[in-house]
Structure formats: C-alpha cells, structure tokens
Design a protein around this motif. Structure first.
Motif, PDB file in Angstrom:
ATOM      1  N   ASN A 198       0.826  -1.201   0.000  1.00  0.00           N
ATOM      2  CA  ASN A 198       0.000   0.000   0.000  1.00  0.00           C
ATOM      3  C   ASN A 198       0.866   1.259   0.000  1.00  0.00           C
ATOM      4  OD1 ASN A 198      -2.210   1.633   0.112  1.00  0.00           O
ATOM      5  ND2 ASN A 198      -2.617   1.338   2.280  1.00  0.00           N
ATOM      6  N   LYS A 199       1.959   1.171   0.792  1.00  0.00           N
ATOM      7  CA  LYS A 199       2.883   2.301   0.818  1.00  0.00           C
ATOM      8  C   LYS A 199       3.511   2.527  -0.563  1.00  0.00           C
ATOM      9  CE  LYS A 199       6.814   4.098   3.449  1.00  0.00           C
ATOM     10  NZ  LYS A 199       7.795   3.797   4.539  1.00  0.00           N
ATOM     11  N   ALA A 200       3.914   1.359  -1.154  1.00  0.00           N
ATOM     12  CA  ALA A 200       4.479   1.469  -2.503  1.00  0.00           C
ATOM     13  C   ALA A 200       3.454   2.026  -3.496  1.00  0.00           C
ATOM     14  CB  ALA A 200       4.982   0.098  -2.964  1.00  0.00           C
ATOM     15  N   LEU A 201       2.191   1.524  -3.320  1.00  0.00           N
ATOM     16  CA  LEU A 201       1.131   2.032  -4.202  1.00  0.00           C
ATOM     17  C   LEU A 201       0.883   3.511  -3.972  1.00  0.00           C
ATOM     18  CD1 LEU A 201      -1.504  -0.853  -4.171  1.00  0.00           C
ATOM     19  CD2 LEU A 201      -0.018  -0.164  -6.060  1.00  0.00           C
ATOM     20  N   ARG A 202       0.913   3.894  -2.641  1.00  0.00           N
ATOM     21  CA  ARG A 202       0.741   5.321  -2.362  1.00  0.00           C
ATOM     22  C   ARG A 202       1.861   6.151  -3.003  1.00  0.00           C
ATOM     23  NH1 ARG A 202      -2.795   6.706   1.826  1.00  0.00           N
ATOM     24  NH2 ARG A 202      -3.762   4.907   2.864  1.00  0.00           N
ATOM     25  N   LYS A 203       3.118   5.583  -2.876  1.00  0.00           N
ATOM     26  CA  LYS A 203       4.247   6.284  -3.491  1.00  0.00           C
ATOM     27  C   LYS A 203       4.083   6.353  -5.001  1.00  0.00           C
ATOM     28  CE  LYS A 203       9.285   6.345  -3.674  1.00  0.00           C
ATOM     29  NZ  LYS A 203      10.540   5.667  -3.275  1.00  0.00           N
ATOM     30  N   GLU A 204       3.707   5.174  -5.565  1.00  0.00           N
ATOM     31  CA  GLU A 204       3.464   5.171  -7.023  1.00  0.00           C
ATOM     32  C   GLU A 204       2.331   6.110  -7.389  1.00  0.00           C
ATOM     33  OE1 GLU A 204       2.771   1.212  -8.233  1.00  0.00           O
ATOM     34  OE2 GLU A 204       4.844   0.518  -7.890  1.00  0.00           O
ATOM     35  N   LEU A 205       1.273   6.136  -6.496  1.00  0.00           N
ATOM     36  CA  LEU A 205       0.158   7.046  -6.757  1.00  0.00           C
ATOM     37  C   LEU A 205       0.613   8.496  -6.698  1.00  0.00           C
ATOM     38  CD1 LEU A 205      -2.858   7.393  -7.259  1.00  0.00           C
ATOM     39  CD2 LEU A 205      -3.202   7.343  -4.786  1.00  0.00           C
ATOM     40  N   SER A 206       1.480   8.786  -5.673  1.00  0.00           N
ATOM     41  CA  SER A 206       2.011  10.149  -5.576  1.00  0.00           C
ATOM     42  C   SER A 206       2.862  10.496  -6.798  1.00  0.00           C
ATOM     43  CB  SER A 206       2.826  10.277  -4.290  1.00  0.00           C
ATOM     44  OG  SER A 206       3.402  11.581  -4.195  1.00  0.00           O
ATOM     45  N   ASP A 207       3.729   9.479  -7.132  1.00  0.00           N
ATOM     46  CA  ASP A 207       4.537   9.705  -8.340  1.00  0.00           C
ATOM     47  C   ASP A 207       3.656   9.873  -9.576  1.00  0.00           C
ATOM     48  OD1 ASP A 207       6.776   9.513  -6.772  1.00  0.00           O
ATOM     49  OD2 ASP A 207       7.113   7.368  -7.225  1.00  0.00           O
ATOM     50  N   ALA A 208       2.600   9.030  -9.598  1.00  0.00           N
ATOM     51  CA  ALA A 208       1.676   9.131 -10.728  1.00  0.00           C
ATOM     52  C   ALA A 208       0.981  10.488 -10.759  1.00  0.00           C
ATOM     53  CB  ALA A 208       0.651   8.000 -10.671  1.00  0.00           C
ATOM     54  N   LYS A 209       0.597  10.972  -9.511  1.00  0.00           N
ATOM     55  CA  LYS A 209      -0.035  12.295  -9.446  1.00  0.00           C
ATOM     56  C   LYS A 209       0.935  13.377  -9.904  1.00  0.00           C
ATOM     57  CE  LYS A 209      -3.423  11.353  -5.807  1.00  0.00           C
ATOM     58  NZ  LYS A 209      -3.851  11.672  -4.420  1.00  0.00           N
ATOM     59  N   ASN A 210       2.212  13.249  -9.406  1.00  0.00           N
ATOM     60  CA  ASN A 210       3.215  14.223  -9.869  1.00  0.00           C
ATOM     61  C   ASN A 210       3.405  14.148 -11.376  1.00  0.00           C
ATOM     62  OD1 ASN A 210       3.682  15.117  -7.243  1.00  0.00           O
ATOM     63  ND2 ASN A 210       5.236  13.529  -6.863  1.00  0.00           N
ATOM     64  N   THR A 211       3.451  12.871 -11.846  1.00  0.00           N
ATOM     65  CA  THR A 211       3.591  12.696 -13.306  1.00  0.00           C
ATOM     66  C   THR A 211       2.393  13.277 -14.032  1.00  0.00           C
ATOM     67  OG1 THR A 211       4.850  10.671 -12.906  1.00  0.00           O
ATOM     68  CG2 THR A 211       3.983  11.021 -15.137  1.00  0.00           C
ATOM     69  N   ILE A 212       1.184  13.057 -13.417  1.00  0.00           N
ATOM     70  CA  ILE A 212      -0.028  13.607 -14.037  1.00  0.00           C
ATOM     71  C   ILE A 212       0.023  15.130 -14.052  1.00  0.00           C
ATOM     72  CG2 ILE A 212      -2.510  13.879 -13.708  1.00  0.00           C
ATOM     73  CD1 ILE A 212      -2.540  10.957 -12.726  1.00  0.00           C
ATOM     74  N   VAL A 213       0.520  15.699 -12.917  1.00  0.00           N
ATOM     75  CA  VAL A 213       0.649  17.170 -12.860  1.00  0.00           C
ATOM     76  C   VAL A 213       1.624  17.652 -13.928  1.00  0.00           C
ATOM     77  CG1 VAL A 213       1.445  19.089 -11.437  1.00  0.00           C
ATOM     78  CG2 VAL A 213       0.016  17.305 -10.423  1.00  0.00           C
ATOM     79  N   GLN A 214       2.779  16.923 -13.983  1.00  0.00           N
ATOM     80  CA  GLN A 214       3.757  17.302 -15.008  1.00  0.00           C
ATOM     81  C   GLN A 214       3.182  17.138 -16.420  1.00  0.00           C
ATOM     82  OE1 GLN A 214       7.248  14.974 -14.257  1.00  0.00           O
ATOM     83  NE2 GLN A 214       7.771  16.018 -12.325  1.00  0.00           N
ATOM     84  N   LEU A 215       2.494  15.967 -16.600  1.00  0.00           N
ATOM     85  CA  LEU A 215       1.896  15.741 -17.927  1.00  0.00           C
ATOM     86  C   LEU A 215       0.811  16.769 -18.205  1.00  0.00           C
ATOM     87  CD1 LEU A 215       1.643  11.840 -17.959  1.00  0.00           C
ATOM     88  CD2 LEU A 215       3.221  13.269 -19.260  1.00  0.00           C
ATOM     89  N   THR A 216       0.062  17.130 -17.132  1.00  0.00           N
ATOM     90  CA  THR A 216      -0.974  18.168 -17.332  1.00  0.00           C
ATOM     91  C   THR A 216      -0.331  19.496 -17.719  1.00  0.00           C
ATOM     92  OG1 THR A 216      -2.352  17.068 -15.693  1.00  0.00           O
ATOM     93  CG2 THR A 216      -2.901  19.347 -16.253  1.00  0.00           C
ATOM     94  N   ALA A 217       0.781  19.836 -16.979  1.00  0.00           N
ATOM     95  CA  ALA A 217       1.494  21.071 -17.331  1.00  0.00           C
ATOM     96  C   ALA A 217       2.055  20.979 -18.739  1.00  0.00           C
ATOM     97  CB  ALA A 217       2.609  21.322 -16.305  1.00  0.00           C
TER      98      ALA A 217
END
Length: 349
Positions: A96-115
């Motif tokens: 779950n922690k890894a998923l949360r980290k991946e989710l955070s990374d994914a969110k950051n990636t999504i933010v970057q991709l959104t930008a």
C-alpha cells in the motif's frame, strides 16, 4: 492477499447481524452481507469471532484426546493464520505504501503531464495562431502575386502598344523623309530647270540688247555721217537737192528703223523686267520652300523627340517589367519558403 476493505471488525459485525436474524453465520452469508471479500479471507476471521464468542462445538461424542489434538491443531492453525495475516498485513502495508508512493509519483507525473499538455496546448494554440497568420500572409502574398501578374500583363500590353506606336512613328518618319527627299529633289530639279530657262532667256535678251546697241551705234554713226554730208550738201543745195531728197528719204527710213529699234529695245527691257519679276517670284518661292523645309525639319525634330521619349518610356517599361519579374521571383521564393515552413509545421503537428 487480503483486500484492504475486509477487517475482523467487519466480519464480527456481519456475523452478529446474521445471528440476530436467527441464522447461522457462514462464510457465504457473511460475504453476501458485506458484499465484498473472498472466502479465504472471511473464513479465518469468522472462526476467530466464533472462538472469541465461546461458541461450543458439538463434538458428537468424540474422544477428548482427539478434541485436544484438534484444539491444539486449531490453535496452531490459528497462530499460523494470525502470523500469516500479520505478514499479509505488513506486505499489504508495504504494498500500500508502494502504491501510495506510485500514486504520488503518478499524481506528480499527471501534474507534469498536465502542465506539459497545457504547454503543448498553448504551443498548439500559438502554432495555430501562427498558422492562421501564415495562411493570411500566404493569402496576402497570393493577392500581391495576382496584382503583380496583373501589373505585369498591363505592362506587357502597354509595351506592345508602345512598340506598335514606335513602329508606326518610324514608318511615318520614314514616309515623311521619303516625301521630303522626293520634294527636295523635285524642287531642286524644278529650280535647276527654271534657272537654266532663265539663264537661256537672259542670255538671248542680252544678245539681242547687244545687237540692238550695236545697230543703234551704227545707225547713230551713219546719222552723224549723214548730218555731216547734209551740212556739206546744204552748201551745194542747188546741186545736191536731188541727192538731199534721197538722203532725207534714207534718213527718214533710218529714223523709222531707229524708232523700231527703240521699240524693240523697250520690248526687250520689258521682257527683261518680266524675267526679273519671275526671278523674284522664284526667289520668293525658294524662300517659301525654305520655310516649308524648316517647318518639315521642325516636324522631323518633334517626331524624333517623340521617338526618343517613346524609347525612354519603353526603357522605363522594360525596367519596370524587369523589376516586376525580379519581384515576382522573390515572391515565388518567399512563397516556396512559406510553403516549406507550413509543411514542416504540419509535419511537427
């Protein structure tokens, strides 16, 4: 691996609810009541609930040793299950922690991709705007090219008209020169002929005048001699009356001849004056011809100046055509460059 949504508390609450309905809590009923979870996850939790609630199991007269062995086995299985559950929980927490980290990374990636998408959208919008401006510039270039081609066609038509006008002016100039040369030649021939006639007539009159003057001189000389003879004969009047009468008759005849000669001389002088008058008229005609020649020379000069002006206009038109041709080439090159940039822009899009 246990799902994050099913816990012991959920299973216990579901089992109590089923039991309150006077039904036996089973794995299927608990799973149906929860609406989630797998049988492998719900079964040990349900057994734990039963153990915690002290429900007696109907042994059905089994031996105590067997029951103890079963209980010992059950406790061992329960411990193993709890250990496994704890291990699964730890794994789940790590996962779950890894998923949360991946989710955070994914969110950051999504933010970057959104930008990045926003940048790309702004770039696309800017490129579309530039494309529109490029298309507008291309349309302006096309319109300028059409205008340049129209001006070039008009210049070519104007040049053709000027060439035709120059050709007509050259032909008119040539005809005028030919007529003028023919007129000069004819005038020169007429003047030469009139001069020869005047020279011939004048020479004849001069010859007649000289002959008459000679005859008059002779007549005067004879008259003088006759007067002398008459003076001598008057002294001999008696003797020479007959000779005197004869001499008087001869004298009268000579006088008549002298009068005739005088009339001839006056006629010759009148003819000479007439010829002089004709000569003056010829001189006046020559002056008129000279004036006409000067007018024709002026017309030729005006036509020559018009021809030079036409040539200058033709040169200006040719320079203008060359300038329009060069400008047309530059426009075509710019058009090719713009089309190339447009194709590159389409390729990049």
């Amino acid at each position: 691996m246990a799902r994050a949504g099913v816990t012991y508390h959920d299973v216990a609450k579901a089992a109590e609810a089923i039991k309150s309905q006077r039904q036996e809590p089973t794995v299927d009923r608990v799973r149906e009541h929860l609406g989630t979870g797998s049988k492998s996850t719900i079964a040990p939790l349900l057994k734990r609930w039963r153990s915690d609630n002290g429900e007696a199991v109907d042994t059905g007269g089994l031996p105590n040793d067997l029951i103890e062995v079963v209980k010992s086995l059950h406790e061992r299985v329960q411990q193993m299950a709890d250990h496994r559950i704890e291990q699964v929980r730890q794994e789940f927490e790590g996962f779950n922690k890894a998923l949360r980290k991946e989710l955070s990374d994914a969110k950051n990636t999504i933010v970057q991709l959104t930008a990045r998408q926003q940048d790309l959208d702004s770039q696309i919008e800017r490129q579309n705007k530039e494309k529109g401006e490029t298309e507008k510039s291309l349309e302006d270039v096309r319109i300028s090219l059409v205008k340049a081609e129209s001006q070039r066609d008009e210049a070519i038509a104007r040049t053709t008209e000027l060439k035709e006008s120059v050709a007509e002016l050259k032909q008119e100039n040539k005809d005028i020169r030919e007529h003028f040369e023919h007129y000069q030649q004819r005038t020169a021939e007429d003047r030469q002929q009139e001069r020869e006639q005047f020279r011939t007539v004048t020479q004849g009159l001069k010859d007649q005048v000289r002959d008459l003057q000679h005859r008059l001189t002779q007549a005067e000389f004879k008259a003088s001699e006759l007067f002398d003879a008459n003076a001598q004969l008057q002294s001999d009047a008696g003797k020479l009356e007959q000779a005197n009468a004869t001499l008087n008759r001869e004298l009268n005849g000579k006088i008549e001849d002298i009068q005739n000669l005088k009339r001839d001389l006056e006629d010759a002088l009148t003819k000479c004056r007439d010829f002089q008058h004709k000569n003056e008229q010829l001189a006046e005609n020559a002056a008129v011809i000279t004036t006409q020649k000067a007018d024709v020379d002026k017309q030729v000069a005006v036509l020559t100046q018009a021809l030079e002006t036409t040539k200058a206009e033709l040169k200006v038109c040719q320079d203008k055509i060359a300038f329009l041709t060069d400008e047309n080439k530059v426009i075509l090159q710019e058009k090719a460059m713009i089309l190339g940039q447009f194709k590159q822009l389409q390729g990049s899009l």
